[in-house]
Structures are given as C-alpha cells and as structure tokens.
Design an enzyme around this catalytic site. Structure first.
Site, PDB file in Angstrom:
ATOM      1  N   LYS A  47     148.021 122.417  92.491  1.00 32.30           N
ATOM      2  CA  LYS A  47     148.881 123.077  93.310  1.00 32.30           C
ATOM      3  C   LYS A  47     148.098 123.552  94.277  1.00 32.30           C
ATOM      4  O   LYS A  47     146.975 123.596  94.462  1.00 32.30           O
ATOM      5  CB  LYS A  47     149.652 124.250  92.256  1.00 32.30           C
ATOM      6  CG  LYS A  47     150.590 123.516  91.271  1.00 32.30           C
ATOM      7  CD  LYS A  47     151.182 124.638  90.657  1.00 32.30           C
ATOM      8  CE  LYS A  47     152.007 124.215  89.269  1.00 32.30           C
ATOM      9  NZ  LYS A  47     152.883 125.133  88.734  1.00 32.30           N
ATOM     10  N   TYR A  94     161.664 120.534  90.282  1.00 31.66           N
ATOM     11  CA  TYR A  94     161.760 121.668  89.545  1.00 31.66           C
ATOM     12  C   TYR A  94     163.378 122.004  89.090  1.00 31.66           C
ATOM     13  O   TYR A  94     163.629 123.134  88.898  1.00 31.66           O
ATOM     14  CB  TYR A  94     161.144 122.974  90.244  1.00 31.66           C
ATOM     15  CG  TYR A  94     159.675 122.976  89.977  1.00 31.66           C
ATOM     16  CD1 TYR A  94     158.950 122.807  88.940  1.00 31.66           C
ATOM     17  CD2 TYR A  94     159.056 123.547  91.366  1.00 31.66           C
ATOM     18  CE1 TYR A  94     157.635 123.085  88.849  1.00 31.66           C
ATOM     19  CE2 TYR A  94     157.537 123.527  91.143  1.00 31.66           C
ATOM     20  CZ  TYR A  94     157.020 123.401  90.110  1.00 31.66           C
ATOM     21  OH  TYR A  94     155.611 123.507  89.892  1.00 31.66           O
ATOM     22  N   ARG A 148     148.419 118.107  78.133  1.00 34.41           N
ATOM     23  CA  ARG A 148     148.819 119.760  78.118  1.00 34.41           C
ATOM     24  C   ARG A 148     147.512 120.452  77.494  1.00 34.41           C
ATOM     25  O   ARG A 148     147.354 121.647  77.860  1.00 34.41           O
ATOM     26  CB  ARG A 148     150.119 119.749  77.107  1.00 34.41           C
ATOM     27  CG  ARG A 148     151.391 118.840  77.520  1.00 34.41           C
ATOM     28  CD  ARG A 148     151.833 119.441  78.727  1.00 34.41           C
ATOM     29  NE  ARG A 148     152.581 120.796  78.520  1.00 34.41           N
ATOM     30  CZ  ARG A 148     153.218 121.252  79.803  1.00 34.41           C
ATOM     31  NH1 ARG A 148     153.138 120.644  80.879  1.00 34.41           N
ATOM     32  NH2 ARG A 148     153.985 122.454  79.358  1.00 34.41           N
ATOM     33  N   ASN A 192     149.812 128.471  88.729  1.00 40.72           N
ATOM     34  CA  ASN A 192     148.986 128.203  87.860  1.00 40.72           C
ATOM     35  C   ASN A 192     148.365 126.898  88.011  1.00 40.72           C
ATOM     36  O   ASN A 192     148.278 126.146  86.803  1.00 40.72           O
ATOM     37  CB  ASN A 192     149.932 128.240  86.360  1.00 40.72           C
ATOM     38  CG  ASN A 192     151.013 127.108  86.204  1.00 40.72           C
ATOM     39  OD1 ASN A 192     151.260 126.519  87.437  1.00 40.72           O
ATOM     40  ND2 ASN A 192     151.578 126.989  85.258  1.00 40.72           N
ATOM     41  N   HIS A 245     150.102 121.183  87.406  1.00 37.35           N
ATOM     42  CA  HIS A 245     151.370 121.162  86.757  1.00 37.35           C
ATOM     43  C   HIS A 245     151.266 119.691  86.138  1.00 37.35           C
ATOM     44  O   HIS A 245     150.460 118.795  86.726  1.00 37.35           O
ATOM     45  CB  HIS A 245     152.722 120.723  87.741  1.00 37.35           C
ATOM     46  CG  HIS A 245     153.899 120.179  87.108  1.00 37.35           C
ATOM     47  ND1 HIS A 245     154.892 120.770  86.410  1.00 37.35           N
ATOM     48  CD2 HIS A 245     154.226 118.904  87.403  1.00 37.35           C
ATOM     49  CE1 HIS A 245     155.713 119.780  86.037  1.00 37.35           C
ATOM     50  NE2 HIS A 245     155.333 118.746  86.352  1.00 37.35           N
ATOM     51  N   GLU A 299     159.488 112.318  86.808  1.00 41.09           N
ATOM     52  CA  GLU A 299     158.638 112.900  87.712  1.00 41.09           C
ATOM     53  C   GLU A 299     157.948 112.025  88.693  1.00 41.09           C
ATOM     54  O   GLU A 299     157.513 112.230  90.049  1.00 41.09           O
ATOM     55  CB  GLU A 299     157.702 113.890  87.149  1.00 41.09           C
ATOM     56  CG  GLU A 299     158.280 115.115  86.854  1.00 41.09           C
ATOM     57  CD  GLU A 299     157.761 116.157  86.034  1.00 41.09           C
ATOM     58  OE1 GLU A 299     156.339 115.956  85.668  1.00 41.09           O
ATOM     59  OE2 GLU A 299     158.185 117.218  85.417  1.00 41.09           O
TER      60      GLU A 299
HETATM   61  P1  CMP Z   1     154.578 124.089  86.210  1.00 39.06           P
HETATM   62  O1  CMP Z   1     154.071 123.301  85.073  1.00 39.06           O
HETATM   63  O2  CMP Z   1     154.502 123.755  87.619  1.00 39.06           O
HETATM   64  O3  CMP Z   1     156.391 124.258  85.528  1.00 39.06           O
HETATM   65  C1  CMP Z   1     156.949 125.135  86.227  1.00 39.06           C
HETATM   66  C2  CMP Z   1     156.508 126.236  86.772  1.00 39.06           C
HETATM   67  O4  CMP Z   1     157.136 127.633  86.769  1.00 39.06           O
HETATM   68  C3  CMP Z   1     155.160 126.575  85.700  1.00 39.06           C
HETATM   69  O5  CMP Z   1     154.217 125.774  85.979  1.00 39.06           O
HETATM   70  C4  CMP Z   1     154.944 127.960  86.263  1.00 39.06           C
HETATM   71  O6  CMP Z   1     154.083 127.934  87.417  1.00 39.06           O
HETATM   72  C5  CMP Z   1     156.242 128.660  86.600  1.00 39.06           C
HETATM   73  N1  CMP Z   1     156.644 129.625  85.666  1.00 39.06           N
HETATM   74  C6  CMP Z   1     157.139 129.147  84.436  1.00 39.06           C
HETATM   75  N2  CMP Z   1     157.461 130.328  83.747  1.00 39.06           N
HETATM   76  C7  CMP Z   1     157.289 131.269  84.559  1.00 39.06           C
HETATM   77  C8  CMP Z   1     157.695 132.773  84.556  1.00 39.06           C
HETATM   78  N3  CMP Z   1     158.158 133.248  83.498  1.00 39.06           N
HETATM   79  N4  CMP Z   1     157.179 133.522  85.621  1.00 39.06           N
HETATM   80  C9  CMP Z   1     156.652 132.966  86.802  1.00 39.06           C
HETATM   81  N5  CMP Z   1     156.718 131.583  86.802  1.00 39.06           N
HETATM   82  C10 CMP Z   1     156.762 130.824  85.815  1.00 39.06           C
END
Ligand code: CMP
Length: 143
Positions: A8, A48, A89, A116, A119, A130
C-alpha cells in the site's frame, strides 16, 4: 495457486517494497507478476466492493488512491490452495497492525489499521476476483 498482494501507499512511500517482497521470496514463493500502479477510483471501488457502506470505506479508498502502490501476483507451489492463502495471510499478519504478531509484515512495519502496509486476497475466490483488476493473463508468467 496464485494470489494477489498489494503493497500500500504508506509502505511504498517508506521504501519498504524490497523488504516486504523478500519475506515471500525467502519462503520460496514465486512472483508471477509485479508492477507499480497509481490506482484510479474505479479500480479502488472494484477492489474494495465488499467493504462499501462500512464506516472505514472512504478512508481506505482515499489511502489506496493517494500515491503509487505495488501489485504482485504470488505463485505458491503447494498442493492445498486454501493452505496457500492461509500461508500468505500468516506471513502478512492480522489486519490491525497493533494486534499483528511481531515477525509478520504488518506486525513489523504497520501502525494504523487503515494503512496496514499490505493487502492479500483472503480466499481463492477473492484471488480470482482481484487478480484481473490489475493483471491481464499474458502479464503473468509461469516458471
Ligand atoms: P485490506 O486487507 O486492504 O482489506 C480491507 C482494508 O480495510 C483492510 O486491509 C484495512 O486496511 C481496512 N480496515 C479493515 N477493518 C477496518 C477498521 N475497523 N477500521 C479501519 N480500517 C479497516
């Protein structure tokens, strides 16, 4: 079995791409495809789609479209496709970096859940959905 990863914007801007890719390479996981992309809103919405309507949706769309990302297709040569997804994962760690184990990518490099670091597809079905968002078949190499 092939799965998608996205490094990211936050991680790309911090110069973590090589470090993150090496975590997979050192496990013997091959890259079938790799590119640097600036994601447009249309692709971000598609990626998303399952999160549309959630309170953090706007935040993750804003982040993923903010600056370049690195998208990769990993080829995991083990017999059990579900096991391959679970392995990836496990390498990336829990969604919330604050809860991710040390030694995982998110646990070592992450801070905020909405940025985070990385992904990865969470099932074989989501990998099938995806991967074509970012790669044509002829861009993926089997070796
Ligand atoms: P990702 O694996 O990219 O998939 C969806 C993303 O949503 C996830 O990583 C996080 O970055 C984000 N995400 C999931 N849950 C939350 C939450 N409770 N608050 C904020 N961001 C979230």
């Amino acid at each position: 079995m092939r799965t998608l990863i996205i490094i990211k914007p936050w991680a790309v801007s911090k110069g973590l791409v090589g470090e993150i890719l090496s975590r997979f390479e050192r496990r013997g996981i091959r890259l079938a495809g790799l590119k640097v992309v600036k994601v447009d809103r249309e692709k971000a919405d598609k990626l998303y789609a399952i999160h549309k309507g959630k309170e953090f949706y706007d935040s993750i769309i804003k982040h993923i479209t903010s600056s370049p990302i690195v998208v990769g297709v990993l080829d995991i040569c083990i017999d059990d496709p579900g096991g391959a997804v679970r392995l990836v994962r496990k390498i990336i760690g829990a969604t919330d970096p604050a809860k991710a184990d040390m030694g995982t990518i998110r646990g070592d490099f992450g801070l905020r859940i909405d940025r985070n670091v990385i992904h990865a597809s969470d099932s074989t079905k989501s990998a099938e959905y995806e991967i074509p968002i970012f790669f044509d078949d002829n861009e993926l190499i089997e070796y």
